[in-house]
Design a protein around this motif. Sequence first.
Motif, PDB file in Angstrom:
ATOM      1  N   LYS A  66       0.829  -1.211   0.000  1.00 46.24           N
ATOM      2  CA  LYS A  66       0.000   0.000   0.000  1.00 46.24           C
ATOM      3  C   LYS A  66       0.861   1.258   0.000  1.00 46.24           C
ATOM      4  O   LYS A  66       0.412   2.302  -0.464  1.00 46.24           O
ATOM      5  N   THR A  67       2.079   1.170   0.536  1.00 51.20           N
ATOM      6  CA  THR A  67       2.939   2.350   0.570  1.00 51.20           C
ATOM      7  C   THR A  67       3.570   2.641  -0.779  1.00 51.20           C
ATOM      8  O   THR A  67       4.034   3.756  -1.001  1.00 51.20           O
ATOM      9  N   LYS A  68       3.594   1.656  -1.648  1.00 49.02           N
ATOM     10  CA  LYS A  68       4.163   1.877  -2.977  1.00 49.02           C
ATOM     11  C   LYS A  68       3.234   2.772  -3.783  1.00 49.02           C
ATOM     12  O   LYS A  68       2.017   2.668  -3.688  1.00 49.02           O
ATOM     13  N   THR A  69       3.824   3.649  -4.584  1.00 46.79           N
ATOM     14  CA  THR A  69       3.005   4.480  -5.461  1.00 46.79           C
ATOM     15  C   THR A  69       2.611   3.650  -6.676  1.00 46.79           C
ATOM     16  O   THR A  69       3.439   2.922  -7.231  1.00 46.79           O
ATOM     17  N   PRO A  70       1.365   3.753  -7.063  1.00 53.39           N
ATOM     18  CA  PRO A  70       0.947   2.969  -8.237  1.00 53.39           C
ATOM     19  C   PRO A  70       1.658   3.493  -9.484  1.00 53.39           C
ATOM     20  O   PRO A  70       1.983   4.676  -9.564  1.00 53.39           O
ATOM     21  N   PRO A  71       1.888   2.622 -10.445  1.00 52.08           N
ATOM     22  CA  PRO A  71       2.556   3.075 -11.667  1.00 52.08           C
ATOM     23  C   PRO A  71       1.686   4.084 -12.400  1.00 52.08           C
ATOM     24  O   PRO A  71       0.455   4.007 -12.357  1.00 52.08           O
ATOM     25  N   ALA A  72       2.336   5.050 -13.021  1.00 56.03           N
ATOM     26  CA  ALA A  72       1.610   6.082 -13.765  1.00 56.03           C
ATOM     27  C   ALA A  72       0.882   5.431 -14.937  1.00 56.03           C
ATOM     28  O   ALA A  72       1.423   4.548 -15.605  1.00 56.03           O
ATOM     29  N   PRO A  73      -0.346   5.858 -15.175  1.00 55.50           N
ATOM     30  CA  PRO A  73      -1.064   5.273 -16.314  1.00 55.50           C
ATOM     31  C   PRO A  73      -0.356   5.670 -17.611  1.00 55.50           C
ATOM     32  O   PRO A  73       0.233   6.749 -17.703  1.00 55.50           O
ATOM     33  N   PRO A  74      -0.413   4.795 -18.588  1.00 56.06           N
ATOM     34  CA  PRO A  74       0.265   5.117 -19.847  1.00 56.06           C
ATOM     35  C   PRO A  74      -0.369   6.348 -20.490  1.00 56.06           C
ATOM     36  O   PRO A  74      -1.572   6.597 -20.344  1.00 56.06           O
ATOM     37  N   ALA A  75       0.448   7.119 -21.156  1.00 51.03           N
ATOM     38  CA  ALA A  75      -0.046   8.312 -21.832  1.00 51.03           C
ATOM     39  C   ALA A  75      -1.043   7.904 -22.908  1.00 51.03           C
ATOM     40  O   ALA A  75      -0.863   6.881 -23.576  1.00 51.03           O
ATOM     41  N   PRO A  76      -2.100   8.690 -23.061  1.00 52.55           N
ATOM     42  CA  PRO A  76      -3.077   8.331 -24.095  1.00 52.55           C
ATOM     43  C   PRO A  76      -2.411   8.352 -25.464  1.00 52.55           C
ATOM     44  O   PRO A  76      -1.615   9.237 -25.773  1.00 52.55           O
ATOM     45  N   LYS A  77      -2.729   7.343 -26.224  1.00 51.38           N
ATOM     46  CA  LYS A  77      -2.105   7.235 -27.539  1.00 51.38           C
ATOM     47  C   LYS A  77      -2.819   8.178 -28.516  1.00 51.38           C
ATOM     48  O   LYS A  77      -4.040   8.217 -28.576  1.00 51.38           O
ATOM     49  N   GLY A  78      -2.024   8.903 -29.231  1.00 54.76           N
ATOM     50  CA  GLY A  78      -2.553   9.795 -30.256  1.00 54.76           C
ATOM     51  C   GLY A  78      -2.456   9.117 -31.612  1.00 54.76           C
ATOM     52  O   GLY A  78      -2.113   7.937 -31.722  1.00 54.76           O
ATOM     53  N   PRO A  79      -2.729   9.860 -32.612  1.00 59.26           N
ATOM     54  CA  PRO A  79      -2.637   9.278 -33.963  1.00 59.26           C
ATOM     55  C   PRO A  79      -1.182   8.963 -34.301  1.00 59.26           C
ATOM     56  O   PRO A  79      -0.263   9.622 -33.828  1.00 59.26           O
ATOM     57  N   THR A  80      -1.002   7.978 -35.132  1.00 58.17           N
ATOM     58  CA  THR A  80       0.342   7.593 -35.551  1.00 58.17           C
ATOM     59  C   THR A  80       0.879   8.618 -36.541  1.00 58.17           C
ATOM     60  O   THR A  80       0.138   9.477 -37.052  1.00 58.17           O
ATOM     61  N   GLN A  81       2.166   8.520 -36.815  1.00 59.38           N
ATOM     62  CA  GLN A  81       2.801   9.452 -37.736  1.00 59.38           C
ATOM     63  C   GLN A  81       2.174   9.345 -39.130  1.00 59.38           C
ATOM     64  O   GLN A  81       1.951  10.356 -39.795  1.00 59.38           O
ATOM     65  N   GLU A  82       1.846   8.148 -39.537  1.00 59.95           N
ATOM     66  CA  GLU A  82       1.235   7.952 -40.857  1.00 59.95           C
ATOM     67  C   GLU A  82      -0.144   8.598 -40.928  1.00 59.95           C
ATOM     68  O   GLU A  82      -0.522   9.196 -41.936  1.00 59.95           O
ATOM     69  N   GLU A  83      -0.906   8.464 -39.827  1.00 62.10           N
ATOM     70  CA  GLU A  83      -2.242   9.072 -39.810  1.00 62.10           C
ATOM     71  C   GLU A  83      -2.144  10.592 -39.872  1.00 62.10           C
ATOM     72  O   GLU A  83      -2.928  11.248 -40.578  1.00 62.10           O
ATOM     73  N   LEU A  84      -1.167  11.174 -39.156  1.00 62.39           N
ATOM     74  CA  LEU A  84      -0.984  12.629 -39.203  1.00 62.39           C
ATOM     75  C   LEU A  84      -0.579  13.086 -40.600  1.00 62.39           C
ATOM     76  O   LEU A  84      -1.093  14.095 -41.122  1.00 62.39           O
ATOM     77  N   LEU A  85       0.335  12.343 -41.232  1.00 64.41           N
ATOM     78  CA  LEU A  85       0.751  12.702 -42.591  1.00 64.41           C
ATOM     79  C   LEU A  85      -0.397  12.581 -43.585  1.00 64.41           C
ATOM     80  O   LEU A  85      -0.553  13.420 -44.478  1.00 64.41           O
ATOM     81  N   ALA A  86      -1.229  11.566 -43.408  1.00 62.80           N
ATOM     82  CA  ALA A  86      -2.381  11.410 -44.299  1.00 62.80           C
ATOM     83  C   ALA A  86      -3.363  12.563 -44.093  1.00 62.80           C
ATOM     84  O   ALA A  86      -3.941  13.088 -45.061  1.00 62.80           O
ATOM     85  N   GLU A  87      -3.553  12.986 -42.848  1.00 64.00           N
ATOM     86  CA  GLU A  87      -4.463  14.093 -42.558  1.00 64.00           C
ATOM     87  C   GLU A  87      -3.942  15.396 -43.173  1.00 64.00           C
ATOM     88  O   GLU A  87      -4.701  16.165 -43.774  1.00 64.00           O
ATOM     89  N   ILE A  88      -2.615  15.628 -43.073  1.00 59.74           N
ATOM     90  CA  ILE A  88      -2.017  16.828 -43.670  1.00 59.74           C
ATOM     91  C   ILE A  88      -2.167  16.781 -45.185  1.00 59.74           C
ATOM     92  O   ILE A  88      -2.510  17.788 -45.824  1.00 59.74           O
TER      93      ILE A  88
END
Length: 134
Positions: free
Chosen positions: A105-127
Amino acid sequence: MLKEFKSFIMTGNVVEFAVAVIMAGAMGLVINGFVADIIMPIVGQFSGGVDFANLKIILTETSGVEGEAGYIPENAIRWGAWVNTIVNLIVVGLVMFFIVKAYNKTKTPPAPPAPKGPTQEELLAEIRDLLKKQ
């Protein structure tokens, strides 16, 4: 070689381990006293006033006087002492469970993973699509 040994002995892990062993020995004495002096009298009271430490099955009776020739000591299966040991084991396990649970209980819980955004390919396709619309 002596310097290497001194370096090894003085590392944090070895010192921490030594302290843990000493504390475990002291904790064992406290738990043994707790079981023998508090738990087993209660268990004995509920089982009709029986002192488990003295329960045994005698295989060979004592014969003669201790210290004289021909003396035969008692040979017995001390099952009551074994019951005390089992209760001791259960109490030690329970104490260790609570210690580990409190430590976790004294241990700090691990930080939740950062929310995943669009991939590099998806960003390039959007541009690309935005540039086509212009």
